[in-house]
Design an enzyme around this catalytic site. Structure first.
Site, PDB file in Angstrom:
ATOM      1  N   ASP A  11       6.275   1.857   0.084  1.00  0.00           N
ATOM      2  CA  ASP A  11       5.323   2.390   1.042  1.00  0.00           C
ATOM      3  C   ASP A  11       5.470   1.547   2.312  1.00  0.00           C
ATOM      4  O   ASP A  11       6.096   0.474   2.290  1.00  0.00           O
ATOM      5  CB  ASP A  11       3.913   2.285   0.462  1.00  0.00           C
ATOM      6  N   ASP A  13       2.687   0.976   5.276  1.00  0.00           N
ATOM      7  CA  ASP A  13       1.503   0.201   5.673  1.00  0.00           C
ATOM      8  C   ASP A  13       0.914  -0.544   4.487  1.00  0.00           C
ATOM      9  O   ASP A  13       0.630   0.041   3.443  1.00  0.00           O
ATOM     10  CB  ASP A  13       0.451   1.129   6.277  1.00  0.00           C
ATOM     11  N   ASP A 172       0.373  -0.379  -2.157  1.00  0.00           N
ATOM     12  CA  ASP A 172      -0.832  -1.204  -2.000  1.00  0.00           C
ATOM     13  C   ASP A 172      -2.112  -0.412  -2.192  1.00  0.00           C
ATOM     14  O   ASP A 172      -3.184  -1.005  -2.307  1.00  0.00           O
ATOM     15  CB  ASP A 172      -0.866  -1.827  -0.601  1.00  0.00           C
TER      16      ASP A 172
END
Length: 228
Positions: A11, A13, A172
């Site tokens: 991913d 961000d 995250d």
């Protein structure tokens, strides 16, 4: 030549880039003008890791037209990029650059699968000097359904020609972990926005605060134990 038999899929961000505080500022400015307080819970549960379209629909109970959503997202993303360009502190997530270098040395394929718009992706990679780092880059324009739907990860696997257990995803957010697990891919949870316990409850087989304590070879070995 890179070995196409295994891939690490990242991913953007909160995984490659520690940009969540800047995204929060952009959303906070937008919502404040509309009388909505952006709490920690609202940001982590409704915004982080999801497409802006889905976040806006949740925040406004589906009451926005397609045109209003597009205009709102353009305003939020423009503000984010403005904050980003002015920021003197836009670090990579600690340890991710050396980790990516080790992946390259081992011949592991790396890919990027994000819900971010292409303008945000290109600016982020440019600022971190990672423009040529990833074999595949998929952003929100490449899918019709955002995370937690698995489409972005299924499409990444298809492009790479790999089965789910020939890859590991680094995420995250809860929505991102759900997307990867729905695609059948083992997930490493990077605890930049949630606690390790929260990420494990979503299905991460391994968690870390960042990449400083992770080695690609170790992650690869541990991921093999996740095979059915």
């Amino acid at each position: 030549m890179a070995d196409m038999s295994f891939a690490f899929i990242f991913d953007l961000d909160g995984v490659v880039i520690h940009s969540n505080p800047l995204h929060r500022l952009a959303w906070q400015s937008f919502l404040q003008d509309r009388g909505i307080e952006l709490t920690d819970r609202l940001f982590s549960e409704v915004i982080a890791g999801k497409t802006g379209d889905a976040s806006l629909q949740s925040l406004f109970d589906g009451g926005l037209s397609a045109g209003e959503i597009d205009a709102s997202l353009n305003a939020i993303d423009a503000e984010y990029r403005n904050i980003l360009r002015k920021s003197n502190a836009f670090p990579a997530v600690p340890g991710v650059i050396p980790f990516l270098n080790e992946c390259r040395d081992l011949g592991l394929v790396t890919a990027l699968a994000t819900s971010a718009p292409p303008e945000n992706v290109s600016l982020s990679l440019e600022l971190l000097h990672l423009e040529s780092e990833f074999r595949v880059v998929l952003d929100k324009t490449h899918v019709s359904r955002g995370k937690p739907h698995p489409e972005v990860y299924l499409k990444t696997l298809s492009i790479l020609g790999l089965d789910p257990f020939d890859a590991v995803v680094f995420e995250d957010s809860k929505a991102g972990i759900r997307a990867a697990r729905a695609a059948g891919i083992p997930v490493v949870g990077i605890a930049t926005g949630h606690t390790p316990d929260e990420l494990r409850k979503e299905g991460a087989f391994l968690t870390a605060a960042d990449f400083r304590a992770l080695r690609p070879a170790d992650v690869l070995r541990e991921s093999r134990s996740q095979r059915p």
